[in-house]
Enzyme design. Structure first.
Site, PDB file in Angstrom:
ATOM      1  N   ARG A 165       0.830  -1.224   0.000  1.00 11.74           N
ATOM      2  CA  ARG A 165       0.000   0.000   0.000  1.00 11.74           C
ATOM      3  C   ARG A 165       0.855   1.260   0.000  1.00 11.74           C
ATOM      4  NH1 ARG A 165      -4.020  -0.666   4.663  1.00 11.74           N
ATOM      5  NH2 ARG A 165      -4.739   1.396   3.964  1.00 11.74           N
ATOM      6  N   HIS A 225      -6.820   8.119  11.325  1.00 12.96           N
ATOM      7  CA  HIS A 225      -6.268   6.758  11.396  1.00 12.96           C
ATOM      8  C   HIS A 225      -4.775   6.709  11.082  1.00 12.96           C
ATOM      9  CE1 HIS A 225     -10.627   5.235  10.711  1.00 12.96           C
ATOM     10  NE2 HIS A 225     -10.397   5.579  11.961  1.00 12.96           N
ATOM     11  N   CYS A 235       6.850   2.107  17.204  1.00 12.53           N
ATOM     12  CA  CYS A 235       7.291   0.828  17.742  1.00 12.53           C
ATOM     13  C   CYS A 235       6.071  -0.035  18.112  1.00 12.53           C
ATOM     14  CB  CYS A 235       8.144   1.067  18.995  1.00 12.53           C
ATOM     15  SG  CYS A 235       8.708  -0.467  19.784  1.00 12.53           S
ATOM     16  N   CYS A 250       6.767   1.986  24.292  1.00 13.77           N
ATOM     17  CA  CYS A 250       7.955   2.643  23.718  1.00 13.77           C
ATOM     18  C   CYS A 250       7.518   3.891  22.950  1.00 13.77           C
ATOM     19  CB  CYS A 250       8.683   1.672  22.789  1.00 13.77           C
ATOM     20  SG  CYS A 250      10.130   2.395  21.969  1.00 13.77           S
ATOM     21  N   CYS A 255      12.912  -1.843  16.597  1.00 19.81           N
ATOM     22  CA  CYS A 255      12.844  -0.459  17.086  1.00 19.81           C
ATOM     23  C   CYS A 255      14.253  -0.024  17.504  1.00 19.81           C
ATOM     24  CB  CYS A 255      11.906  -0.387  18.290  1.00 19.81           C
ATOM     25  SG  CYS A 255      11.947   1.218  19.105  1.00 19.81           S
TER      26      CYS A 255
HETATM   27  C1  BV8 Z   1     -11.707   1.792  18.478  1.00 15.14           C
HETATM   28  C2  BV8 Z   1      -6.156   2.410   9.255  1.00 15.14           C
HETATM   29  C3  BV8 Z   1     -11.772   1.822  20.822  1.00 15.14           C
HETATM   30  C4  BV8 Z   1      -5.458   1.118   8.960  1.00 15.14           C
HETATM   31  C5  BV8 Z   1      -8.505   1.857   9.664  1.00 15.14           C
HETATM   32  C6  BV8 Z   1     -14.673  -5.079  18.225  1.00 15.14           C
HETATM   33  C7  BV8 Z   1     -13.412  -4.947  18.785  1.00 15.14           C
HETATM   34  C8  BV8 Z   1     -12.699  -3.754  18.731  1.00 15.14           C
HETATM   35  C9  BV8 Z   1     -13.263  -2.657  18.109  1.00 15.14           C
HETATM   36  C10 BV8 Z   1     -14.515  -2.814  17.543  1.00 15.14           C
HETATM   37  C11 BV8 Z   1     -15.233  -3.983  17.598  1.00 15.14           C
HETATM   38  N1  BV8 Z   1     -16.419  -3.808  16.953  1.00 15.14           N
HETATM   39  C12 BV8 Z   1     -16.477  -2.537  16.479  1.00 15.14           C
HETATM   40  C13 BV8 Z   1     -15.342  -1.937  16.851  1.00 15.14           C
HETATM   41  C14 BV8 Z   1     -14.972  -0.627  16.571  1.00 15.14           C
HETATM   42  C15 BV8 Z   1     -14.115  -0.686  15.312  1.00 15.14           C
HETATM   43  C16 BV8 Z   1     -15.054  -0.641  14.131  1.00 15.14           C
HETATM   44  O1  BV8 Z   1     -15.605   0.401  13.855  1.00 15.14           O
HETATM   45  N2  BV8 Z   1     -15.232  -1.779  13.445  1.00 15.14           N
HETATM   46  C17 BV8 Z   1     -16.135  -1.789  12.312  1.00 15.14           C
HETATM   47  C18 BV8 Z   1     -15.576  -2.686  11.217  1.00 15.14           C
HETATM   48  C19 BV8 Z   1     -17.507  -2.236  12.787  1.00 15.14           C
HETATM   49  N3  BV8 Z   1     -13.288   0.480  15.399  1.00 15.14           N
HETATM   50  C20 BV8 Z   1     -12.078   0.383  15.934  1.00 15.14           C
HETATM   51  O2  BV8 Z   1     -11.544  -0.633  16.275  1.00 15.14           O
HETATM   52  C21 BV8 Z   1     -11.402   1.729  16.111  1.00 15.14           C
HETATM   53  N4  BV8 Z   1     -10.887   1.823  17.428  1.00 15.14           N
HETATM   54  O3  BV8 Z   1     -12.891   1.639  18.398  1.00 15.14           O
HETATM   55  O4  BV8 Z   1     -11.017   1.941  19.665  1.00 15.14           O
HETATM   56  C22 BV8 Z   1     -11.815   0.357  21.136  1.00 15.14           C
HETATM   57  C23 BV8 Z   1     -10.640  -0.251  21.497  1.00 15.14           C
HETATM   58  C24 BV8 Z   1     -10.695  -1.602  21.852  1.00 15.14           C
HETATM   59  C25 BV8 Z   1     -11.903  -2.304  21.824  1.00 15.14           C
HETATM   60  C26 BV8 Z   1     -13.067  -1.651  21.415  1.00 15.14           C
HETATM   61  C27 BV8 Z   1     -13.031  -0.332  21.046  1.00 15.14           C
HETATM   62  C28 BV8 Z   1     -10.245   1.875  15.146  1.00 15.14           C
HETATM   63  C29 BV8 Z   1     -10.750   1.832  13.720  1.00 15.14           C
HETATM   64  C30 BV8 Z   1      -9.625   2.243  12.774  1.00 15.14           C
HETATM   65  C31 BV8 Z   1      -9.259   1.093  11.864  1.00 15.14           C
HETATM   66  N5  BV8 Z   1      -8.256   1.540  10.907  1.00 15.14           N
HETATM   67  N6  BV8 Z   1      -7.559   2.333   8.837  1.00 15.14           N
HETATM   68  C32 BV8 Z   1      -5.377   0.849   7.482  1.00 15.14           C
HETATM   69  O5  BV8 Z   1      -5.798   1.690   6.662  1.00 15.14           O
HETATM   70  O6  BV8 Z   1      -4.828  -0.229   7.147  1.00 15.14           O
HETATM   71  S1  BV8 Z   1     -10.070   1.710   9.102  1.00 15.14           S
HETATM   72  C33 BV8 Z   1     -10.064   1.792   7.424  1.00 15.14           C
HETATM   73  O7  BV8 Z   1     -11.263   1.198   7.004  1.00 15.14           O
HETATM   74  C34 BV8 Z   1     -10.118   3.198   6.894  1.00 15.14           C
HETATM   75  O8  BV8 Z   1      -9.307   4.076   7.605  1.00 15.14           O
HETATM   76  C35 BV8 Z   1     -11.560   3.549   6.948  1.00 15.14           C
HETATM   77  O9  BV8 Z   1     -11.905   4.052   8.224  1.00 15.14           O
HETATM   78  C36 BV8 Z   1     -12.186   2.199   6.799  1.00 15.14           C
HETATM   79  C37 BV8 Z   1     -12.590   2.012   5.347  1.00 15.14           C
HETATM   80  O10 BV8 Z   1     -13.723   2.717   5.194  1.00 15.14           O
HETATM   81  P1  BV8 Z   1     -13.883   3.696   3.959  1.00 15.14           P
HETATM   82  O11 BV8 Z   1     -12.757   4.653   3.918  1.00 15.14           O
HETATM   83  O12 BV8 Z   1     -15.239   4.208   4.067  1.00 15.14           O
HETATM   84  O13 BV8 Z   1     -13.727   2.767   2.677  1.00 15.14           O
HETATM   85  P2  BV8 Z   1     -14.802   1.755   2.110  1.00 15.14           P
HETATM   86  O14 BV8 Z   1     -14.094   0.928   1.102  1.00 15.14           O
HETATM   87  O15 BV8 Z   1     -15.537   1.101   3.232  1.00 15.14           O
HETATM   88  O16 BV8 Z   1     -15.860   2.696   1.369  1.00 15.14           O
HETATM   89  C38 BV8 Z   1     -15.450   3.404   0.233  1.00 15.14           C
HETATM   90  C39 BV8 Z   1     -16.589   4.330  -0.126  1.00 15.14           C
HETATM   91  O17 BV8 Z   1     -16.159   5.110  -1.231  1.00 15.14           O
HETATM   92  C40 BV8 Z   1     -17.846   3.599  -0.558  1.00 15.14           C
HETATM   93  O18 BV8 Z   1     -18.966   4.237  -0.004  1.00 15.14           O
HETATM   94  C41 BV8 Z   1     -17.826   3.755  -2.090  1.00 15.14           C
HETATM   95  O19 BV8 Z   1     -19.136   3.819  -2.619  1.00 15.14           O
HETATM   96  C42 BV8 Z   1     -17.141   5.085  -2.226  1.00 15.14           C
HETATM   97  N7  BV8 Z   1     -16.457   5.317  -3.505  1.00 15.14           N
HETATM   98  C43 BV8 Z   1     -15.904   4.401  -4.339  1.00 15.14           C
HETATM   99  N8  BV8 Z   1     -15.367   5.048  -5.396  1.00 15.14           N
HETATM  100  C44 BV8 Z   1     -15.565   6.394  -5.188  1.00 15.14           C
HETATM  101  C45 BV8 Z   1     -16.259   6.554  -3.977  1.00 15.14           C
HETATM  102  N9  BV8 Z   1     -16.611   7.766  -3.491  1.00 15.14           N
HETATM  103  C46 BV8 Z   1     -16.283   8.841  -4.231  1.00 15.14           C
HETATM  104  N10 BV8 Z   1     -15.614   8.774  -5.410  1.00 15.14           N
HETATM  105  C47 BV8 Z   1     -15.239   7.566  -5.909  1.00 15.14           C
HETATM  106  N11 BV8 Z   1     -14.591   7.489  -7.086  1.00 15.14           N
END
Ligand code: BV8
Length: 284
Positions: A70, A122, A130, A135, A184
């Protein structure tokens, strides 16, 4: 809910507290795969299954190959007109506008988006930290491609039309062992990892605080650009902005299909299409 551009322009002109929440769709036209679209798989893995500390602890070499790939794609990509349009809006609206991005691809930064108006919810593919939570090692703007020699298979280019074997789940790739990955330099025990927020990890509290501070003074419009709004707490900013009086403006090919996701109401806008095409027209 309207898709009238002139009406939107009038609303934008009178907007004095504007938020944007951006996702992978903003970078789609730059050639970067989204998470849930056709490009959402990497080899046979859900991208989201690799974006976890557990995956990294289990097989850091595999997770690093995913991120090195990526990083390579993002470095080869160019910001598109949507990134530039948002950067221009930030310069026009100044402290009346903040962009919350879920994207880690650095394309908004490369579009010269004013950094004090861009909150990376994010993190970034190009910042390193690390793997030891205790750390303090961090490194900003590491553009090494590949990140290290062992990850060279993830940083190759292929002529258009020639498939990248790394993406073929049936193409065996050489396993990258933990020993081949950089340790690290500070604590000498942890591994270097991408400074992105993985699932199950908290978002940076300073970043969240800045977003909450902006919301506190009210918001009259939130642009929701290219996100399926499935991931929290990022997606929660839509309802938070709504509660602060914002109208919701969705820019996404599925703007209408996602209606229930965004809870679109009277006074909102939905523009179905590519962000790179629509944003320059809408934000002009
Ligand atoms: C948290 C970085 C507190 C990494 C990302 C169980 C255990 C633990 C947590 C959870 C759990 N259940 C739920 C949660 C909360 C969880 C969550 O939300 N899960 C979801 C799946 C239900 N969240 C977390 O864990 C967050 N932390 O809650 O901490 C906590 C701590 C411990 C325990 C509980 C809670 C952290 C979440 C961050 C994850 N990291 N990214 C990396 O990139 O590798 S998330 C990553 O996926 C992105 O950053 C983004 O947020 C997400 C992707 O979503 P989109 O960007 O919307 O992309 P997607 O493909 O889905 O959609 C694309 C859109 O574009 C579509 O609508 C499409 O139609 C449109 N499109 C397509 N082409 C175009 C277009 N639009 C315009 N023009 C175009 N041409």
């Amino acid at each position: 809910m309207s898709s009238d551009v002139a009406a939107f322009h009038a609303a934008l002109l009178s907007s004095t507290r504007l938020l944007a929440l951006c996702g992978a769709g903003l970078s789609a036209s730059s050639g970067l795969p989204t998470f849930r679209g056709a490009g959402g798989l990497w080899r046979n893995y859900e991208a989201t299954s690799l974006a976890t500390m557990r995956a990294f602890n289990t097989d850091p070499g595999l997770v690093w190959l995913f991120y090195a790939y990526r990083r390579h794609l993002a470095l080869r990509a160019e910001p598109n007109a949507g990134h530039f349009a948002l950067a221009e809006l930030a310069r026009t609206k100044q402290d009346e506008f903040v962009c919350l991005t879920q994207n880690v691809d650095n394309l908004s930064q490369r579009a010269n988006h004013p950094l004090d108006q861009l909150l990376l919810l994010h993190g970034s593919l190009f910042d390193i930290r690390c793997s030891n939570a205790s750390c303090s090692f961090t490194q900003k703007d590491n553009m090494d491609d590949p990140f290290c020699e062992a990850l060279a298979p993830a940083a190759q280019d292929f002529p258009p039309g020639e498939p990248n074997p790394l993406l073929d789940p049936y193409h065996r790739i050489k396993h990258v062992s933990e020993e081949e990955l950089p340790k690290c330099p500070l604590c000498k025990t942890g591994l270097q990892r991408p400074a992105v927020v993985w699932f199950g990890e908290d978002l940076d509290f300073r970043t969240l605080s800045k977003a909450e501070m902006f919301l506190k003074d009210g918001v009259d419009m939130i642009l929701v650009v290219g996100t399926s709004a499935q991931v929290y707490p990022a997606a929660g900013f839509i309802s938070k902005a709504r509660r602060r009086g914002a109208r919701v403006v969705v820019v996404d090919p599925k703007a209408r299909e996602h209606n229930e996701t965004y809870g679109l109401q009277e006074g909102d806008f939905a523009f179905a299409g590519d962000a790179a095409t629509l944003l320059p027209e809408l934000l002009a």
